[in-house]
Design an enzyme around this catalytic site. Sequence first.
Site, short mmCIF file in Angstrom:
data_model
loop_
_atom_site.label_atom_id
_atom_site.label_comp_id
_atom_site.label_asym_id
_atom_site.label_seq_id
_atom_site.Cartn_x
_atom_site.Cartn_y
_atom_site.Cartn_z
N GLU A 28 -0.92 -12.57 -13.46
CA GLU A 28 -1.20 -11.77 -12.27
C GLU A 28 -2.69 -11.43 -12.31
O GLU A 28 -3.09 -10.34 -12.70
CB GLU A 28 -0.31 -10.53 -12.26
CG GLU A 28 1.18 -10.92 -12.18
CD GLU A 28 2.12 -9.92 -12.84
OE1 GLU A 28 1.66 -8.82 -13.19
OE2 GLU A 28 3.29 -10.25 -13.00
N PHE A 71 4.79 -9.73 -2.58
CA PHE A 71 4.63 -8.46 -3.30
C PHE A 71 3.17 -8.02 -3.39
O PHE A 71 2.89 -6.89 -3.78
CB PHE A 71 5.18 -8.61 -4.73
CG PHE A 71 4.68 -9.83 -5.44
CD1 PHE A 71 3.36 -9.93 -5.85
CD2 PHE A 71 5.52 -10.91 -5.67
CE1 PHE A 71 2.88 -11.06 -6.48
CE2 PHE A 71 5.04 -12.05 -6.31
CZ PHE A 71 3.72 -12.13 -6.73
N ARG A 82 -21.93 16.96 20.36
CA ARG A 82 -22.17 15.97 21.39
C ARG A 82 -21.47 14.65 21.10
O ARG A 82 -21.01 13.95 22.02
CB ARG A 82 -23.68 15.75 21.52
CG ARG A 82 -24.06 14.83 22.64
CD ARG A 82 -25.53 14.72 22.93
NE ARG A 82 -26.44 15.16 21.91
CZ ARG A 82 -27.52 14.48 21.52
NH1 ARG A 82 -27.77 13.28 22.03
NH2 ARG A 82 -28.36 14.96 20.62
N HIS A 85 10.36 -2.19 -17.50
CA HIS A 85 9.33 -1.95 -16.48
C HIS A 85 9.20 -0.48 -16.10
O HIS A 85 8.26 -0.10 -15.38
CB HIS A 85 9.62 -2.79 -15.23
CG HIS A 85 9.28 -4.24 -15.39
ND1 HIS A 85 9.72 -4.99 -16.45
CD2 HIS A 85 8.55 -5.08 -14.61
CE1 HIS A 85 9.28 -6.23 -16.33
NE2 HIS A 85 8.57 -6.31 -15.23
N TYR A 143 13.65 -19.02 -10.53
CA TYR A 143 12.90 -17.86 -11.00
C TYR A 143 13.57 -16.56 -10.56
O TYR A 143 13.96 -16.40 -9.40
CB TYR A 143 11.46 -17.87 -10.47
CG TYR A 143 10.71 -16.62 -10.85
CD1 TYR A 143 10.26 -16.41 -12.15
CD2 TYR A 143 10.47 -15.62 -9.91
CE1 TYR A 143 9.60 -15.25 -12.51
CE2 TYR A 143 9.80 -14.46 -10.25
CZ TYR A 143 9.37 -14.27 -11.56
OH TYR A 143 8.72 -13.11 -11.91
N TYR A 172 -25.34 16.67 17.14
CA TYR A 172 -24.39 15.55 17.15
C TYR A 172 -22.96 16.01 16.87
O TYR A 172 -22.01 15.42 17.37
CB TYR A 172 -24.78 14.51 16.10
CG TYR A 172 -26.00 13.68 16.42
CD1 TYR A 172 -26.75 13.90 17.58
CD2 TYR A 172 -26.40 12.67 15.57
CE1 TYR A 172 -27.86 13.14 17.86
CE2 TYR A 172 -27.52 11.89 15.84
CZ TYR A 172 -28.25 12.14 17.00
OH TYR A 172 -29.35 11.38 17.28
N ASN A 226 10.74 -5.01 -7.42
CA ASN A 226 9.66 -5.80 -6.85
C ASN A 226 9.47 -5.41 -5.40
O ASN A 226 10.44 -5.22 -4.67
CB ASN A 226 10.02 -7.29 -6.97
CG ASN A 226 8.79 -8.17 -6.94
OD1 ASN A 226 8.59 -8.92 -6.00
ND2 ASN A 226 7.98 -8.09 -7.96
#
Length: 512
Positions: free
Chosen positions: A412, A327, A281, A81, A51, A278, A193
């Site tokens: 994905e 990834f 404090r 991409h 791959y 507050y 990637n």
Amino acid sequence: MITLEPGAVPLEQWRAIYCGADVRLAPACREAVQRAADTIARIAAADHAVYGVNTGFGLLASIRIAPADLDTLQRNLVLSHAAGVGEPMPRSVLRLMMALKLASLGRGASGVRIETLDLLEAMVARDLLPVVPAQGSVGASGDLAPLAHMSAAMIGVGEIDTPAGRFPAEWALREAGLIPLALGPKEGLALLNGTQFSTAYALAGLFEAEALHAAALVAGALSTEAAKGSDTPFDPRIHALRGHRGQIEVAAMLRAMMHHSPLRASHRDDDKRVQDPYCLRCQPQVMGAVLDLLRQAAATLGAEANSVSDNPLVFADTDEVLSGGNFHAEPVAFAADMIAMALCEIGSLSERRLAMLVDPALSGLPAFLTPRPGLNSGFMIPQVTAAALVSENKQRAYPASVDSIPTSANQEDHVSMAAHGARRLMAMADNTGNVVAIELLAAAQGYDFHAPLQSSQAVEAVHREVRAAVAHLDEDRYFHPDIAAAAQIVRSGKLREIAEAHAVPVPSVSHG
């Protein structure tokens, strides 16, 4: 010059790079990089499918690619991409992203060639920064779109910002004496990637949050003195009984800021106000919890910054290429959500101190901190501005990591949303910085009403710093420049420097 030792870069060095330090890769890593590249070369010449080397990508992983098309495969991957949109990344975050990618590839588990690292290193060194749109990543399968834009510039496609302006990438590289990269097997995938986009933004948010945390502590000390608040809540015995490290350190810092304060001594026996609100404090409890949260985020991002997060990964010692899921940016998404909550709370508590100061019923000071209320509005609308910014940050602080949307035809099917979870942090930091700046101005104004009484040397030095930039508000005037000047003090780190120059231990996030 920062020399990156892949896998062992401390947060201080990432901070220095974010602030503009020069970068180079440690020469010792080149041997491991070459071994991994040799492994990929052998696999590419063999017959079995691996791959990312000789197959398609994502849902197309079952499609085998012919040896003659392997280089085209990687180029097509980068071009297809590079589909980001929106405004370009800020230069400081982009440089950090490139340095993170350089260190990750330098681990020798990605299979890229030495010349690929050399080009990336040279681009950072010569301030040749690809134009990278900031939107388009879902934080899983890597920050594909933004890293693809970075990678496209390396092969001469797209645009590059140079010291002389923005130019076509190929021209900018050649003008600098660099040759656009011809991608080898797996190199396109290794470059685009990974989690470096999300991690760069998250680190930037962490560094900004750390600076704002310190500034807000100093502003809080000045506000406490302006309101004639008590330092009893900072007594170390109180915090030792609870045991949280951040709370103990914040209380120690506030106690040291007000140590030997004549102003505090002047009202120590005042029995009219038994307890402070507050916002005064509980500063150790709130800001201490913020500190602990930021440290947890820092630990996560420190590990991620030194990781290898592309896929598949090369193990040259056994001549294997293993496909996994490094990834997936879930750790970064969680860290970004923590930083978002921290920024939100820093601003929220700061605005409450500001609101207390402008309210005469709570502070005992003139209404809206003006000597002539009615004719003058004083700090009325600056407090409204701070409230608006705090509310905006609350909306932005909703966790990004609880969201997911399937992509790539359900290959994905769970993503982290780390990219926009981290990207929102810069806007949140800007908001918080402006809130603290307005508080700082109000605290200095309130402090002025107690003259000739003075506070500790540390608080006095902070007050002088503010007054050197912004005059006391006697009558209403155009307020915007005052806020801008105070914001510059807040963001510059000057308040931390002043405190530490007076032996006040200011807690640190990434050194802790």
